[in-house]
Design a protein around this motif. Sequence first.
Motif, PDB file in Angstrom:
ATOM      1  N   GLY A 193       0.804  -1.223   0.000  1.00 30.22           N
ATOM      2  CA  GLY A 193       0.000   0.000   0.000  1.00 30.22           C
ATOM      3  C   GLY A 193       0.833   1.268   0.000  1.00 30.22           C
ATOM      4  N   VAL A 194       1.713   1.417   0.967  1.00 27.36           N
ATOM      5  CA  VAL A 194       2.567   2.610   1.025  1.00 27.36           C
ATOM      6  C   VAL A 194       3.623   2.535  -0.075  1.00 27.36           C
ATOM      7  N   PRO A 195       4.103   3.662  -0.594  1.00 26.16           N
ATOM      8  CA  PRO A 195       3.762   5.037  -0.207  1.00 26.16           C
ATOM      9  C   PRO A 195       2.527   5.608  -0.909  1.00 26.16           C
ATOM     10  N   ALA A 196       1.731   4.773  -1.586  1.00 19.26           N
ATOM     11  CA  ALA A 196       0.505   5.321  -2.171  1.00 19.26           C
ATOM     12  C   ALA A 196      -0.476   5.652  -1.051  1.00 19.26           C
ATOM     13  N   PHE A 220      -8.406   1.416  -7.378  1.00 18.07           N
ATOM     14  CA  PHE A 220      -7.217   2.216  -7.723  1.00 18.07           C
ATOM     15  C   PHE A 220      -6.340   1.489  -8.751  1.00 18.07           C
ATOM     16  N   THR A 221      -5.916   2.221  -9.768  1.00 16.18           N
ATOM     17  CA  THR A 221      -4.986   1.699 -10.771  1.00 16.18           C
ATOM     18  C   THR A 221      -3.584   2.219 -10.487  1.00 16.18           C
ATOM     19  N   PRO A 222      -2.626   1.324 -10.175  1.00 20.27           N
ATOM     20  CA  PRO A 222      -1.263   1.788  -9.918  1.00 20.27           C
ATOM     21  C   PRO A 222      -0.477   2.053 -11.211  1.00 20.27           C
ATOM     22  N   GLY A 223       0.793   2.422 -11.061  1.00 20.96           N
ATOM     23  CA  GLY A 223       1.679   2.625 -12.212  1.00 20.96           C
ATOM     24  C   GLY A 223       1.978   4.096 -12.448  1.00 20.96           C
ATOM     25  N   HIS A 224       3.267   4.455 -12.456  1.00 18.54           N
ATOM     26  CA  HIS A 224       3.588   5.885 -12.584  1.00 18.54           C
ATOM     27  C   HIS A 224       4.671   6.208 -13.599  1.00 18.54           C
ATOM     28  N   GLU A 225       5.264   5.201 -14.251  1.00 18.85           N
ATOM     29  CA  GLU A 225       6.349   5.508 -15.202  1.00 18.85           C
ATOM     30  C   GLU A 225       5.871   5.181 -16.617  1.00 18.85           C
ATOM     31  N   GLU A 267       5.406  12.741 -15.828  1.00 22.32           N
ATOM     32  CA  GLU A 267       6.002  12.695 -14.506  1.00 22.32           C
ATOM     33  C   GLU A 267       4.870  12.476 -13.509  1.00 22.32           C
ATOM     34  N   VAL A 268       5.222  12.201 -12.273  1.00 24.06           N
ATOM     35  CA  VAL A 268       4.230  11.706 -11.330  1.00 24.06           C
ATOM     36  C   VAL A 268       3.339  12.822 -10.790  1.00 24.06           C
ATOM     37  N   ALA A 284      -1.064  12.694  -7.905  1.00 25.22           N
ATOM     38  CA  ALA A 284       0.198  11.974  -8.074  1.00 25.22           C
ATOM     39  C   ALA A 284      -0.168  10.654  -8.739  1.00 25.22           C
ATOM     40  N   ASN A 285       0.071  10.572 -10.038  1.00 20.06           N
ATOM     41  CA  ASN A 285      -0.338   9.402 -10.824  1.00 20.06           C
ATOM     42  C   ASN A 285       0.222   8.124 -10.223  1.00 20.06           C
ATOM     43  N   GLY A 286      -0.642   7.176  -9.947  1.00 17.05           N
ATOM     44  CA  GLY A 286      -0.182   5.882  -9.436  1.00 17.05           C
ATOM     45  C   GLY A 286       0.147   5.911  -7.955  1.00 17.05           C
ATOM     46  N   PHE A 287      -0.073   7.064  -7.292  1.00 17.42           N
ATOM     47  CA  PHE A 287       0.150   7.181  -5.838  1.00 17.42           C
ATOM     48  C   PHE A 287      -1.134   7.626  -5.126  1.00 17.42           C
ATOM     49  N   SER A 288      -1.694   8.741  -5.575  1.00 12.87           N
ATOM     50  CA  SER A 288      -2.917   9.220  -4.932  1.00 12.87           C
ATOM     51  C   SER A 288      -4.077   9.286  -5.917  1.00 12.87           C
TER      52      SER A 288
END
Length: 377
Positions: free
Chosen positions: A67-70, A82-87, A111-112, A142-146
Motif C-alpha cells: 500500500g505505502v507510499p501510495a 485504484f490503478t497503480p503505475g507511474h512511469e 512525470e508523477v 500523483a499518478n499511481g500514488f494518490s
Amino acid sequence: MATPRADTPRRGNEYPIPETIRAWVLGGPAELSLVEKPVPQPVSAEVLVRVDAIAVCATDIEIIRHGVPAMIDGGLPFNRGFTPGHEYMGTIVKLGPTVDEFQVGDRVTVEVHAGCGRCQRCREGMYTSCLNYGYRAKGHRANGFSTDGGFAEYAVNNINTLAHIPDDMSDAEATLIVTAGTAMYGLDVMGGVIAGEGVVVIGPGPIGLMGVGVAKALGGQPVILTGTRDRRLEMGKRLGADETVNVSREDPVDAVHRLTGGKGVQYVLECSGAPNALNEAARMVNRGGRICLAAFPAEPVPVDLAYLVRNNIYVFGIRGEGKSATHRAAALLAQKRFDAKLIHTHTFPLADVPTAIRYARERIEDAIKVVVQIRET
Ligand SMILES: [Zn+2]
Ligand SMILES: [Zn+2]
C-alpha cells in the motif's frame, strides 16, 4: 514531438476513444485484477493519454504488496478501484477544456506529481512536496500514488505532468525519462552547477544509473559510481561513469580518495539506501560538500552528525522529480547526451501485468527494466 507549427497539418480526431477501458485495479494487498472501467474524462488543464508503454518500478511493487507510499484520501490504496503505475508514456487523444499547450496526437512521457498549485511549496516549484499532498479536491494529483496511474489503456494527466518526446525515441526509452528526472532533481537541489566538479553516485539502481548519465551530461568530472554488482557497474561505465568501484572489493571512501588525488568530491547522490551510506558519503565529499539522499534504509540508522557539522556538509533529501526536472532530463535524452536504452528492457503485454511484476521482482538485482507495452507500435 513538438507542438505542430502552422505549416504542419493539424491532426484530426484520428484516435477513436472507447466508452470503457481495460485497467488493472488493486483489491487487497497483492491482488490485482483486470477490469473494465469507464474512460476517464479530462477536465480543465488535463488531457486524456492513451497509454502506450509503462515501466514497472520497485515502488509499484511496494505499493501493490503493502500500500505505502501510495495514499488515497489519507488511507491505504486497497479496495478503492485504484490503478497503480507511474512511469508511463503515450499519445494524447483528447484535450480538456482550455488546453492549448498540447495537441491531439502528441507523444508524451509523464512525470508523477501535479501539485495543487496553490500551497507555498507548489509556488516555490517544489510540487513533489505539495502541502496538499493527496488532497484531490484541491487539485493535487500523483499518478499511481494518490490518483489512478498507467497500468491501463488510458489515463488522465494534468498538462504540467507531460513532456514531449521526439518521434525517434522508443516507447520503452521514454518510460525512463521520469527516472532520469528524479536523478536530475537530486543534482538540482545540490546546486545544479556540476561542470568540472566531482560527483559520486552510490548505488547503481535505475535512479543511480540515470544519475550517472545526467551528471556526466552536465559535465561532472570525475563521475564515480559505487555498488556491489559488476554488471550494473559496467552499465554505469557505458552511461558515462569515469570510474566504478565495487564496494565488496574496495572500501568506497578509500577508493574515492584514491581516484581524486585525496581531494574527495563536491557532490554525492545517494541512491542505495544502505544503512551506512550517509556516513560514507560524508567522507567522500570535501569540506562544504553536498549530499543528496534519493533512497533510504528501512530502519532508522546512526549518523555521525558531528562529522557533518564540523565539515559544513550539506545534506538534502528529495522525493520525486520537482522543479520540472523531468523536462530537463527529457531534453538531455532527446539530444542523445546519454543512452538510457543501455538499461535493457523486457517487454510484456497489458494482460500479463502480474507476470511482468513477478519478473521485475525476480530481476530487481539485474540492470533490466520491465516494460509493459500496452499498445503495439
Ligand atoms: Zn518509479
Ligand atoms: Zn501544493
